[in-house]
Scaffold this motif. Structure first.
Motif, PDB file in Angstrom:
ATOM      1  N   GLU A 380       8.414 -13.823  17.215  1.00 50.98           N
ATOM      2  CA  GLU A 380       7.320 -13.105  16.555  1.00 50.98           C
ATOM      3  C   GLU A 380       7.797 -11.809  15.887  1.00 50.98           C
ATOM      4  O   GLU A 380       7.080 -10.828  15.826  1.00 50.98           O
ATOM      5  N   LYS A 381       9.050 -11.831  15.410  1.00 46.65           N
ATOM      6  CA  LYS A 381       9.675 -10.693  14.725  1.00 46.65           C
ATOM      7  C   LYS A 381       9.773  -9.455  15.621  1.00 46.65           C
ATOM      8  O   LYS A 381       9.888  -8.330  15.129  1.00 46.65           O
ATOM      9  N   LYS A 382       9.756  -9.661  16.931  1.00 47.87           N
ATOM     10  CA  LYS A 382       9.787  -8.531  17.868  1.00 47.87           C
ATOM     11  C   LYS A 382      11.181  -8.264  18.440  1.00 47.87           C
ATOM     12  O   LYS A 382      11.366  -7.278  19.141  1.00 47.87           O
ATOM     13  N   VAL A 383      12.126  -9.159  18.195  1.00 47.92           N
ATOM     14  CA  VAL A 383      13.459  -9.044  18.788  1.00 47.92           C
ATOM     15  C   VAL A 383      14.474  -8.802  17.671  1.00 47.92           C
ATOM     16  O   VAL A 383      14.415  -9.461  16.629  1.00 47.92           O
ATOM     17  N   PRO A 384      15.415  -7.880  17.839  1.00 48.24           N
ATOM     18  CA  PRO A 384      16.424  -7.648  16.798  1.00 48.24           C
ATOM     19  C   PRO A 384      17.239  -8.896  16.530  1.00 48.24           C
ATOM     20  O   PRO A 384      17.588  -9.636  17.450  1.00 48.24           O
ATOM     21  N   ILE A 385      17.552  -9.109  15.244  1.00 48.86           N
ATOM     22  CA  ILE A 385      18.317 -10.282  14.841  1.00 48.86           C
ATOM     23  C   ILE A 385      19.529  -9.834  14.038  1.00 48.86           C
ATOM     24  O   ILE A 385      19.430  -8.964  13.168  1.00 48.86           O
ATOM     25  N   VAL A 386      20.685 -10.418  14.351  1.00 51.86           N
ATOM     26  CA  VAL A 386      21.925 -10.103  13.646  1.00 51.86           C
ATOM     27  C   VAL A 386      22.572 -11.398  13.181  1.00 51.86           C
ATOM     28  O   VAL A 386      22.268 -12.480  13.686  1.00 51.86           O
ATOM     29  N   LEU A 387      23.486 -11.265  12.216  1.00 52.88           N
ATOM     30  CA  LEU A 387      24.089 -12.409  11.560  1.00 52.88           C
ATOM     31  C   LEU A 387      25.589 -12.440  11.832  1.00 52.88           C
ATOM     32  O   LEU A 387      26.267 -11.416  11.733  1.00 52.88           O
ATOM     33  N   ALA A 388      26.109 -13.620  12.194  1.00 52.54           N
ATOM     34  CA  ALA A 388      27.549 -13.830  12.345  1.00 52.54           C
ATOM     35  C   ALA A 388      27.976 -14.900  11.350  1.00 52.54           C
ATOM     36  O   ALA A 388      27.522 -16.047  11.442  1.00 52.54           O
ATOM     37  N   ILE A 389      28.814 -14.539  10.382  1.00 51.80           N
ATOM     38  CA  ILE A 389      29.277 -15.478   9.359  1.00 51.80           C
ATOM     39  C   ILE A 389      30.665 -15.960   9.749  1.00 51.80           C
ATOM     40  O   ILE A 389      31.595 -15.159   9.898  1.00 51.80           O
ATOM     41  N   THR A 390      30.811 -17.278   9.939  1.00 53.62           N
ATOM     42  CA  THR A 390      32.076 -17.857  10.416  1.00 53.62           C
ATOM     43  C   THR A 390      32.855 -18.521   9.272  1.00 53.62           C
ATOM     44  O   THR A 390      32.413 -18.539   8.124  1.00 53.62           O
ATOM     45  N   ASN A 391      34.026 -19.091   9.622  1.00 50.22           N
ATOM     46  CA  ASN A 391      34.868 -19.843   8.684  1.00 50.22           C
ATOM     47  C   ASN A 391      35.462 -18.949   7.596  1.00 50.22           C
ATOM     48  O   ASN A 391      35.625 -19.360   6.448  1.00 50.22           O
ATOM     49  N   LEU A 392      35.800 -17.713   7.949  1.00 52.44           N
ATOM     50  CA  LEU A 392      36.336 -16.769   6.958  1.00 52.44           C
ATOM     51  C   LEU A 392      37.812 -16.449   7.194  1.00 52.44           C
ATOM     52  O   LEU A 392      38.319 -15.441   6.711  1.00 52.44           O
ATOM     53  N   GLU A 393      38.502 -17.329   7.943  1.00 51.15           N
ATOM     54  CA  GLU A 393      39.902 -17.041   8.274  1.00 51.15           C
ATOM     55  C   GLU A 393      40.815 -17.019   7.048  1.00 51.15           C
ATOM     56  O   GLU A 393      41.910 -16.436   7.082  1.00 51.15           O
ATOM     57  N   ARG A 394      40.384 -17.630   5.936  1.00 47.98           N
ATOM     58  CA  ARG A 394      41.233 -17.665   4.741  1.00 47.98           C
ATOM     59  C   ARG A 394      40.883 -16.572   3.728  1.00 47.98           C
ATOM     60  O   ARG A 394      41.503 -16.493   2.667  1.00 47.98           O
ATOM     61  N   GLU A 395      39.899 -15.771   4.044  1.00 47.69           N
ATOM     62  CA  GLU A 395      39.578 -14.630   3.176  1.00 47.69           C
ATOM     63  C   GLU A 395      40.663 -13.562   3.310  1.00 47.69           C
ATOM     64  O   GLU A 395      41.154 -13.291   4.407  1.00 47.69           O
ATOM     65  N   GLN A 396      41.029 -12.949   2.171  1.00 49.33           N
ATOM     66  CA  GLN A 396      41.994 -11.863   2.221  1.00 49.33           C
ATOM     67  C   GLN A 396      41.460 -10.719   3.066  1.00 49.33           C
ATOM     68  O   GLN A 396      42.175 -10.103   3.853  1.00 49.33           O
ATOM     69  N   ARG A 397      40.176 -10.444   2.889  1.00 51.20           N
ATOM     70  CA  ARG A 397      39.466  -9.432   3.678  1.00 51.20           C
ATOM     71  C   ARG A 397      38.104 -10.032   3.985  1.00 51.20           C
ATOM     72  O   ARG A 397      37.300 -10.257   3.091  1.00 51.20           O
ATOM     73  N   MET A 398      37.842 -10.324   5.260  1.00 49.37           N
ATOM     74  CA  MET A 398      36.652 -11.094   5.623  1.00 49.37           C
ATOM     75  C   MET A 398      35.352 -10.439   5.173  1.00 49.37           C
ATOM     76  O   MET A 398      34.403 -11.118   4.793  1.00 49.37           O
ATOM     77  N   GLU A 399      35.287  -9.134   5.191  1.00 46.92           N
ATOM     78  CA  GLU A 399      34.066  -8.424   4.791  1.00 46.92           C
ATOM     79  C   GLU A 399      33.745  -8.616   3.308  1.00 46.92           C
ATOM     80  O   GLU A 399      32.595  -8.434   2.882  1.00 46.92           O
ATOM     81  N   ASP A 400      34.747  -9.017   2.500  1.00 44.73           N
ATOM     82  CA  ASP A 400      34.501  -9.242   1.074  1.00 44.73           C
ATOM     83  C   ASP A 400      33.434 -10.316   0.854  1.00 44.73           C
ATOM     84  O   ASP A 400      32.688 -10.275  -0.128  1.00 44.73           O
ATOM     85  N   TRP A 401      33.406 -11.294   1.774  1.00 45.47           N
ATOM     86  CA  TRP A 401      32.417 -12.364   1.615  1.00 45.47           C
ATOM     87  C   TRP A 401      31.001 -11.794   1.610  1.00 45.47           C
ATOM     88  O   TRP A 401      30.166 -12.204   0.795  1.00 45.47           O
ATOM     89  N   TRP A 402      30.721 -10.893   2.517  1.00 45.06           N
ATOM     90  CA  TRP A 402      29.385 -10.304   2.595  1.00 45.06           C
ATOM     91  C   TRP A 402      29.043  -9.521   1.335  1.00 45.06           C
ATOM     92  O   TRP A 402      27.907  -9.571   0.843  1.00 45.06           O
ATOM     93  N   GLU A 403      30.010  -8.798   0.807  1.00 40.74           N
ATOM     94  CA  GLU A 403      29.764  -8.033  -0.416  1.00 40.74           C
ATOM     95  C   GLU A 403      29.394  -8.958  -1.566  1.00 40.74           C
ATOM     96  O   GLU A 403      28.564  -8.596  -2.413  1.00 40.74           O
ATOM     97  N   ARG A 404      29.981 -10.147  -1.601  1.00 39.12           N
ATOM     98  CA  ARG A 404      29.682 -11.100  -2.682  1.00 39.12           C
ATOM     99  C   ARG A 404      28.352 -11.814  -2.482  1.00 39.12           C
ATOM    100  O   ARG A 404      27.640 -12.087  -3.452  1.00 39.12           O
ATOM    101  N   GLU A 405      27.990 -12.132  -1.230  1.00 44.03           N
ATOM    102  CA  GLU A 405      26.894 -13.061  -0.965  1.00 44.03           C
ATOM    103  C   GLU A 405      25.633 -12.439  -0.369  1.00 44.03           C
ATOM    104  O   GLU A 405      24.629 -13.136  -0.204  1.00 44.03           O
ATOM    105  N   LYS A 406      25.650 -11.176  -0.050  1.00 44.92           N
ATOM    106  CA  LYS A 406      24.508 -10.599   0.678  1.00 44.92           C
ATOM    107  C   LYS A 406      23.200 -10.687  -0.094  1.00 44.92           C
ATOM    108  O   LYS A 406      22.123 -10.820   0.501  1.00 44.92           O
ATOM    109  N   ASP A 407      23.273 -10.653  -1.412  1.00 41.53           N
ATOM    110  CA  ASP A 407      22.038 -10.719  -2.202  1.00 41.53           C
ATOM    111  C   ASP A 407      21.340 -12.062  -2.053  1.00 41.53           C
ATOM    112  O   ASP A 407      20.118 -12.153  -2.231  1.00 41.53           O
ATOM    113  N   VAL A 408      22.096 -13.120  -1.736  1.00 41.75           N
ATOM    114  CA  VAL A 408      21.485 -14.437  -1.537  1.00 41.75           C
ATOM    115  C   VAL A 408      20.511 -14.398  -0.366  1.00 41.75           C
ATOM    116  O   VAL A 408      19.422 -14.983  -0.423  1.00 41.75           O
ATOM    117  N   PHE A 409      20.893 -13.705   0.698  1.00 46.46           N
ATOM    118  CA  PHE A 409      20.015 -13.593   1.866  1.00 46.46           C
ATOM    119  C   PHE A 409      18.754 -12.806   1.530  1.00 46.46           C
ATOM    120  O   PHE A 409      17.654 -13.163   1.950  1.00 46.46           O
TER     121      PHE A 409
END
Length: 521
Positions: A380-409
């Motif tokens: 009921e939207k009462k509990v904090p929710i966080v996101l874990a994005i997996t399968n990023l072992e081949r990224e040069q810098r894993m956080e780059d994925w979020w910078e590219r894709e966060k607007d999709v969410f």
């Protein structure tokens, strides 16, 4: 719900046993224990004091033997009872290199049996006087109300009222139901069948365990032996939840319910996103199989308890929502499991964090459905929710994925409090990928520690309203044919969830039609 913690007993001075966490349940110890009459016992610092109450012949002394892994407490083979005074048993258990000291107060029967073996003065002390004596001299952390599985709910209520009038809500009361070694399909079926009646009679327990305390012989079946092992773990979990770990010694009767030490995390996401691998990543060892082998969208789950950085966590690894198109049989199974899941979370104290697992790649409808189902319908939207994005072992810098894709969410209205870009792939030979795995462990643990919120313990209350919300959400979002016959659904709830026909009919009607809210019980 049972924990994976188990006991191995070894001899100690003063006739005690010590206990060490292991991966399997060991055979019960027959070593002696420190055992005294009430007047001979002395208060001990840093000790969890557990008072065991129940009817004559309800299995209180057998429960003591189950907890301690011994045959120290004398037992009676019939309902006449054999405890004619209060006996104190001391026991130590070592968990994560910390010793939990427990004192068990085995009291006379609350109700005089037909043969009047137990004196009506409860072994020279009436229940209220006995509780006051223990409270004043030792302090009380937990009351275990022991009942036979054959007892009717009305009889159970009479003793509950007596106990509640004594502790007045200041000490948690847990229910331990004994003599369930032959219960089918499992011992927990007793609770599913009687939970509604217990609630209707106004009884509220801080937890419960459906058990057998039967002594095991070599000729007993593997099923009975397994049930005793399950019982052993379940009862110890009830005790551990009340154990004071702040080093302040033994307090008196608490003025408020004790703070739950273990934080509960619900882990969800599509199949193949690496949820079980995240459990192992957080735990720092393999505790979860990487494939649970469950059917799609049946809301089954496994739970795993572990600690890191001085805190304990229980992670509920769930099978969530896949693509739409559930058949009627799958929907009914999912509704049944949803009810059991809610009741399990209620018994464990609620939800502290939602951990949404997403595999880097395409954005799917199932991803959106999972977010709505767990964040909106379950919590009921009462509990904090966080996101874990997996399968990023081949990224040069894993956080780059979020910078590219966060607007999709954002565009798809998926809003989270925080995120971590990680790899949960262990055992890779590449040195750089191994380093990223180590970085990911730090990242996922920091994500949890930063966002798990103790004050949310009392926000998510569960109850029938949440169940209706989940059932309606399943029907509207993923069922192939959303028209569900009320009679079919009500029959399933009565048969599989132990509801009364009246309650099942009301809830089925609400899921089907919308309806008004019911009392969240």
């Amino acid at each position: 719900m049972a924990t994976l913690t188990t006991i191995e007993a070894t001899s100690l001075p003063l006739g005690r046993t010590s206990s060490t966490v292991s991966s399997q349940v060991s055979s019960q110890s027959t070593a002696g224990h420190n055992h005294r009459r009430l007047k001979q016992a002395s208060p001990c610092k840093d000790t969890c004091n557990v008072v065991i109450f129940g009817d004559t012949g309800s299995g209180k002394s057998s429960l003591v033997n189950l907890i301690t892994g011994t045959q120290t407490a004398p037992t009676s083979p019939d309902a006449m009872g054999c405890t004619t005074g209060t006996h104190v048993y001391e026991h130590d258990i070592v968990i994560q290199n910390k010793t939990m000291k427990v004192q068990l107060f085995d009291t006379p029967g609350l109700v005089t049996g037909h043969h009047k073996t137990v004196p009506t003065t409860q072994g020279q002390m009436a229940p209220k006087k006995l509780l006051k004596t223990i409270k004043k001299q030792w302090g009380i952390h937990l009351v275990m109300y022991c009942v036979q599985g054959s007892k009717d709910t009305f009889a159970l209520q009479q003793n509950y009222k007596l106990l509640h009038s004594i502790v007045k809500g200041k000490v948690p009361i847990v229910l331990v139901v004994t003599c369930l070694e032959c219960r089918e399909p499992d011992m927990e079926e007793w609770w599913r069948k009687d939970e509604t009646s217990i609630s209707r009679f106004g009884m509220k327990f801080a937890g419960h365990a459906c058990i057998t305390a039967l002594n095991i012989d070599e000729c007993d079946s593997e099923k009975v032996k397994q049930r005793r092992e399950e019982s052993y773990r379940a009862v110890w979990e009830l005790i551990k939840q009340q154990f004071p770990q702040d080093g302040t010694g033994t307090p008196g009767v608490t003025t408020s319910p004790p703070v739950r030490k273990t934080k509960n995390i619900v882990l969800f996401g599509e199949a193949g996103t690496g949820k079980s691998s995240i459990v192992n990543l957080m735990a720092g060892k393999e505790v979860a199989p990487t494939s649970l082998g469950m059917q799609r969208c049946t809301l089954q789950w496994e739970d795993y308890t572990f600690d890191f950085d001085g805190e304990y966590y229980k992670v509920f690894d769930t099978i969530g929502i896949e693509e739409s198109g559930l058949e009627m049989k799958e929907y009914l199974a999912a509704v049944t499991n949803a009810y059991r899941f809610i009741k399990t979370l209620e018994a464990d104290g609620g939800i502290d964090l939602l951990l949404f697992c997403v595999r880097a790649g395409r954005f799917t409808a199932a991803l959106q459905n999972n977010y709505r189902f767990f964040h909106e319908f379950l919590c009921e939207k009462k509990v904090p929710i966080v996101l874990a994005i997996t399968n990023l072992e081949r990224e040069q810098r894993m956080e780059d994925w979020w910078e590219r894709e966060k607007d999709v969410f954002v565009r798809n209205q998926i809003r989270v409090a925080d995120h971590a870009c990680i790899t949960a792939a262990d055992g890779l030979e590449d040195i750089q990928q191994q380093e990223r795995y180590a970085e990911s462990r730090v990242a996922i643990r920091n994500l949890v520690k930063k966002n798990v919120a103790g004050e949310h313990n009392h926000v998510w209350t569960g109850g029938n309203n949440v169940f209706v919300s989940l059932g309606r959400g399943l029907k509207n979002v993923v069922v192939k044919n959303p028209h569900i016959r009320k009679r079919t659904l009500a029959s399933q709830l009565t048969k599989r969830c132990g509801m009364s026909q009246e309650t099942a009919g009301q809830l089925a009607d609400m899921i089907e039609q919308g309806g008004v809210e019911v009392d969240a019980s």
